[in-house]
Design an enzyme around this catalytic site. Structure first.
Site, PDB file in Angstrom:
ATOM      1  N   ARG A 173      65.085  43.216  10.243  1.00 48.34           N
ATOM      2  CA  ARG A 173      64.837  44.235   9.371  1.00 48.34           C
ATOM      3  C   ARG A 173      65.768  45.048   8.937  1.00 48.34           C
ATOM      4  NH1 ARG A 173      59.908  48.484  11.268  1.00 48.34           N
ATOM      5  NH2 ARG A 173      61.547  49.111  12.441  1.00 48.34           N
ATOM      6  N   THR A 181      66.420  59.419  15.164  1.00 45.61           N
ATOM      7  CA  THR A 181      67.095  58.824  14.092  1.00 45.61           C
ATOM      8  C   THR A 181      68.261  59.453  13.804  1.00 45.61           C
ATOM      9  OG1 THR A 181      66.389  57.962  12.003  1.00 45.61           O
ATOM     10  CG2 THR A 181      65.767  60.191  12.425  1.00 45.61           C
ATOM     11  N   GLY A 184      68.118  47.948   8.225  1.00 45.05           N
ATOM     12  CA  GLY A 184      68.275  49.393   8.501  1.00 45.05           C
ATOM     13  C   GLY A 184      67.963  49.531   9.815  1.00 45.05           C
ATOM     14  N   ASN A 196      54.044  50.194  10.115  1.00 47.47           N
ATOM     15  CA  ASN A 196      55.473  49.861   9.985  1.00 47.47           C
ATOM     16  C   ASN A 196      55.948  49.891  11.736  1.00 47.47           C
ATOM     17  OD1 ASN A 196      56.054  50.099   7.357  1.00 47.47           O
ATOM     18  ND2 ASN A 196      55.811  52.458   7.356  1.00 47.47           N
ATOM     19  N   ASN A 197      55.267  50.663  12.245  1.00 45.28           N
ATOM     20  CA  ASN A 197      55.908  50.729  13.850  1.00 45.28           C
ATOM     21  C   ASN A 197      55.294  49.509  14.735  1.00 45.28           C
ATOM     22  OD1 ASN A 197      55.610  54.026  13.074  1.00 45.28           O
ATOM     23  ND2 ASN A 197      57.427  53.261  13.427  1.00 45.28           N
ATOM     24  N   LEU A 198      56.034  49.405  15.732  1.00 44.20           N
ATOM     25  CA  LEU A 198      55.847  48.164  16.618  1.00 44.20           C
ATOM     26  C   LEU A 198      54.467  48.341  17.153  1.00 44.20           C
ATOM     27  CD1 LEU A 198      56.827  45.747  17.590  1.00 44.20           C
ATOM     28  CD2 LEU A 198      58.043  46.979  19.355  1.00 44.20           C
ATOM     29  N   SER A 226      64.352  63.882  15.542  1.00 42.65           N
ATOM     30  CA  SER A 226      64.113  62.418  15.897  1.00 42.65           C
ATOM     31  C   SER A 226      65.289  61.845  16.357  1.00 42.65           C
ATOM     32  CB  SER A 226      63.622  61.757  14.378  1.00 42.65           C
ATOM     33  OG  SER A 226      63.774  60.222  14.528  1.00 42.65           O
ATOM     34  N   ASN A 246      47.176  69.702   6.484  1.00 40.56           N
ATOM     35  CA  ASN A 246      46.478  69.310   4.818  1.00 40.56           C
ATOM     36  C   ASN A 246      45.868  68.196   4.893  1.00 40.56           C
ATOM     37  OD1 ASN A 246      48.647  67.641   4.770  1.00 40.56           O
ATOM     38  ND2 ASN A 246      49.696  68.424   2.962  1.00 40.56           N
ATOM     39  N   LYS A 297      65.687  65.104   8.497  1.00 38.26           N
ATOM     40  CA  LYS A 297      65.211  65.506  10.056  1.00 38.26           C
ATOM     41  C   LYS A 297      66.648  66.049  10.233  1.00 38.26           C
ATOM     42  CE  LYS A 297      61.151  64.176  11.403  1.00 38.26           C
ATOM     43  NZ  LYS A 297      60.252  65.425  11.611  1.00 38.26           N
ATOM     44  N   ASN A 340      60.902  56.898  20.759  1.00 39.38           N
ATOM     45  CA  ASN A 340      60.046  56.016  19.898  1.00 39.38           C
ATOM     46  C   ASN A 340      58.824  56.549  20.696  1.00 39.38           C
ATOM     47  OD1 ASN A 340      62.446  54.610  19.317  1.00 39.38           O
ATOM     48  ND2 ASN A 340      60.953  53.158  18.049  1.00 39.38           N
ATOM     49  N   TYR A 354      64.120  60.317   4.820  1.00 37.96           N
ATOM     50  CA  TYR A 354      63.211  60.536   5.913  1.00 37.96           C
ATOM     51  C   TYR A 354      64.102  61.026   6.859  1.00 37.96           C
ATOM     52  CZ  TYR A 354      61.122  60.733  10.236  1.00 37.96           C
ATOM     53  OH  TYR A 354      60.538  60.942  11.848  1.00 37.96           O
TER      54      TYR A 354
HETATM   55  C1  WQD Z   1      60.872  49.436  16.838  1.00 32.81           C
HETATM   56  C2  WQD Z   1      61.306  48.183  17.061  1.00 32.81           C
HETATM   57  C3  WQD Z   1      61.794  46.807  15.091  1.00 32.81           C
HETATM   58  C4  WQD Z   1      57.508  46.447  13.792  1.00 32.81           C
HETATM   59  C5  WQD Z   1      61.046  54.391  13.596  1.00 32.81           C
HETATM   60  C6  WQD Z   1      61.557  55.624  12.865  1.00 32.81           C
HETATM   61  C7  WQD Z   1      61.959  56.600  13.683  1.00 32.81           C
HETATM   62  C8  WQD Z   1      60.677  57.267  13.917  1.00 32.81           C
HETATM   63  C9  WQD Z   1      60.061  56.171  14.806  1.00 32.81           C
HETATM   64  C10 WQD Z   1      59.138  58.451  12.966  1.00 32.81           C
HETATM   65  C11 WQD Z   1      62.380  47.672  16.177  1.00 32.81           C
HETATM   66  C12 WQD Z   1      60.827  46.087  16.113  1.00 32.81           C
HETATM   67  C13 WQD Z   1      58.847  46.737  14.569  1.00 32.81           C
HETATM   68  C14 WQD Z   1      57.050  44.986  13.771  1.00 32.81           C
HETATM   69  C15 WQD Z   1      59.106  44.483  14.914  1.00 32.81           C
HETATM   70  N1  WQD Z   1      59.898  57.629  13.091  1.00 32.81           N
HETATM   71  N2  WQD Z   1      59.697  45.711  15.110  1.00 32.81           N
HETATM   72  N3  WQD Z   1      58.139  44.049  14.324  1.00 32.81           N
HETATM   73  O1  WQD Z   1      62.627  51.513  13.836  1.00 32.81           O
HETATM   74  O2  WQD Z   1      62.993  52.370  16.017  1.00 32.81           O
HETATM   75  O3  WQD Z   1      61.997  53.874  14.662  1.00 32.81           O
HETATM   76  O4  WQD Z   1      59.812  55.008  13.859  1.00 32.81           O
HETATM   77  O5  WQD Z   1      58.115  58.983  12.454  1.00 32.81           O
HETATM   78  O6  WQD Z   1      62.542  57.646  12.981  1.00 32.81           O
HETATM   79  O7  WQD Z   1      62.984  55.179  12.362  1.00 32.81           O
HETATM   80  O8  WQD Z   1      60.574  52.097  15.258  1.00 32.81           O
HETATM   81  O9  WQD Z   1      58.454  50.978  15.815  1.00 32.81           O
HETATM   82  O10 WQD Z   1      59.500  50.605  13.474  1.00 32.81           O
HETATM   83  O11 WQD Z   1      60.674  49.590  15.482  1.00 32.81           O
HETATM   84  O12 WQD Z   1      59.892  43.571  15.625  1.00 32.81           O
HETATM   85  O13 WQD Z   1      56.286  44.732  13.024  1.00 32.81           O
HETATM   86  O14 WQD Z   1      60.410  47.159  16.801  1.00 32.81           O
HETATM   87  O15 WQD Z   1      62.876  45.981  14.557  1.00 32.81           O
HETATM   88  O16 WQD Z   1      63.347  47.051  16.930  1.00 32.81           O
HETATM   89  P1  WQD Z   1      61.858  52.488  15.032  1.00 32.81           P
HETATM   90  P2  WQD Z   1      59.619  51.011  14.977  1.00 32.81           P
END
Ligand code: WQD
Length: 339
Positions: free
Chosen positions: A297, A128, A299, A200-202, A126, A34, A155, A181, A151
Site C-alpha cells: 500500500r 505517524t 505510504g 482502512n485499518n487492519l 500519533s 459533534n 498531528k 496502533n 492528517y
Molecule cells: C497496519 C498494517 C498495513 C489494512 C494508520 C495511520 C496512523 C493511525 C493508525 C489514526 C500496515 C496492513 C492494513 C489491510 C493490510 N491513524 N494492512 N491490509 O497504517 O500503521 O496506521 O492507522 O487515526 O496514523 O497511519 O495502520 O491499521 O492501516 O495498517 O495489510 O486491509 O496493516 O499495510 O502494515 P497504520 P493500519
C-alpha cells in the site's frame, strides 16, 4: 473535590474508552462531540458500563463561541482533545477540510483554556509523526520526519502549537501522547471501533472479514525487509491506551510535571507483523480467515514500534494486555455489533 475532565470527541473509539477509565479513576467527565464520524452507540455503551448518564454536549469545537461557553458552563481541570478527522487517505484528497477542522478545533480549545484562567491540555498525537525510520524502537527523542499526509501534518502542527502555547502562557500545561496502533475493544463488548464504510485499518478489516462482511483480507505486501516479509507495527490495546490518559491527566492535575510540555510514546514496545496478527487472531478465536497477499500500500512504512520506557518510568504506565486478549475483545465486539 472531584476534578472535571472535558473529553472532546468523547463519543468516538478512543474517547469512549478514555471516558470509562477516567470515570473509574474518580474523575467527573464531560463529553463533547459533534457526531460527525460516530453515532450514539459508544456513548450509550459508556453509560451502560458505568451505570450512569454522563454529561453530553453536542457541539463542534470549530465553533469558538460554543467552545468558550463550555469552559464557562463547567470548571474544567483538564481537557483531552480527540475531536479530529483521522482518515489518512481522505486527508490527501481533502487537505483544506483536514487543516481547517483539526487546527481550528484545537486552537479554539487552547484559546478557551487560556482565557478561562488556564487548563491542563492533553493532545492525542500519533506515532505517524516519526515517519519511516531505520532506528527502532523509536523514543520520544527520535527525530520527527516530514509528514506524508495532511492528517499526519495536523498531528505535527498541533504538537508544535501546544509546545509554543505552554511556553507563552504558563497557566496552560500540555502533554502529547503519541499512540502507536490502537486496536481492540472494551471487554464488555459495549464500546469499540465503528468504522465508516470499508475500513482502512487492519483489525476492523480482519473482524469484518471474519464475520463475512468482507470477502477477503488483502495483506499489503509480503516483500518487506522484515522476518516474514509483512510490515511490523506496535499494536496497543485500547483499554491499556485509555489508562495511559488517566496517568497523564493525573500527572498534570497533581502538578507533577517536570516540564510544562511533555511527550510520551504509548505503545507496547513489541513489534508484530501483519501475518503474526492474522495468525494470532485465527488461533485465539478458533477460526480461519480468508486472506491473500497483494502489492504494498503506498505510504506504508516497513516497521515501527515504540520504546515505551519513558511512559513506563515517568507516567507509571505499562501496556498489560496480550495481543491475543486484545484480538479476542475485537472479535467479541464485531459479533456484538452484528446483532
Ligand atoms: C497496519 C498494517 C498495513 C489494512 C494508520 C495511520 C496512523 C493511525 C493508525 C489514526 C500496515 C496492513 C492494513 C489491510 C493490510 N491513524 N494492512 N491490509 O497504517 O500503521 O496506521 O492507522 O487515526 O496514523 O497511519 O495502520 O491499521 O492501516 O495498517 O495489510 O486491509 O496493516 O499495510 O502494515 P497504520 P493500519
Amino acid at each position: 473535590m472531584k476534578k472535571t475532565v472535558l473529553v472532546s470527541g468523547g463519543a468516538g473509539f478512543i474517547g469512549s474508552h478514555v471516558t470509562v477509565e477516567l470515570t473509574n479513576a474518580g474523575y467527573d467527565v464531560v463529553i463533547a462531540d459533534n457526531f460527525s464520524n460516530c453515532d450514539m452507540t459508544n456513548y450509550k455503551g459508556v453509560c451502560q458500563i458505568l451505570g450512569k448518564e454522563l454529561p453530553l454536549i453536542k457541539m463542534d469545537f470549530c465553533d469558538a463561541a460554543a467552545t468558550d461557553k463550555l469552559f464557562t458552563d463547567y470548571k474544567i481541570d483538564a481537557v483531552i482533545h480527540f475531536a479530529a478527522f483521522k482518515a489518512v487517505g481522505e486527508s490527501v484528497a481533502e487537505p483544506i477540510k483536514y487543516y481547517k477542522n483539526n487546527l481550528d478545533s484545537f486552537l479554539n480549545v487552547l484559546e478557551a483554556a487560556r482565557t478561562h484562567g488556564g487548563c491542563n491540555v492533553l493532545f492525542s498525537s500519533s506515532a505517524t509523526v516519526y515517519g519511516e525510520t531505520d532506528v527502532l524502537p523509536v523514543t520520544e527523542q527520535s527525530p520527527r520526519q516530514p509528514a506524508t499526509s495532511p492528517y499526519g501534518n495536523t498531528k505535527q502542527m498541533c504538537e508544535d502549537i501546544l509546545r509554543d502555547t505552554v511556553k507563552a502562557f504558563p497557566q496552560i500545561k500540555g502533554i502529547a501522547l503519541r499512540y502507536f496502533n490502537p486496536i481492540g475493544a472494551h471487554p464488555s463488548a459495549l464500546i469499540g471501533e465503528l468504522p465508516n464504510g470499508v475500513p482502512n485499518n487492519l483489525v476492523p478489516f480482519i473482524t469484518q472479514t471474519a464475520i463475512g462482511k468482507r470477502e477477503c483480507l488483502s495483506i499489503f505486501g509480503n516483500d518487506y525487509p522484515t522476518p516474514d516479509g509483512t510490515c511490523q507495527r506496535d499494536y496497543i490495546d485500547i483499554v491499556d491506551l485509555a489508562k495511559a490518559h488517566v496517568c497523564a491527566v493525573t500527572r498534570m492535575i497533581d502538578g507533577k510535571m517536570d516540564e510544562s510540555y511533555e511527550i510520551f510514546n504509548v505503545g507496547t514496545g513489541r513489534p508484530v507483523s501483519v501475518l503474526e496478527l492474522v495468525n494470532a487472531f485465527e488461533k485465539v478465536n478458533g477460526l480461519k480467515l480468508n486472506y491473500k497477499f497483494t502489492p504494498r500500500r503506498p505510504g506504508d512504512v516497513t516497521a515501527i514500534w515504540a520504546d515505551p520506557t519513558r511512559a513506563n518510568e515517568v507516567l507509571g504506565w505499562k501496556a498489560e494486555r496480550t495481543v491475543e486478549e486484545t484480538l479476542a475483545a475485537a472479535w467479541a465486539w464485531e459479533k456484538a455489533i452484528a446483532k
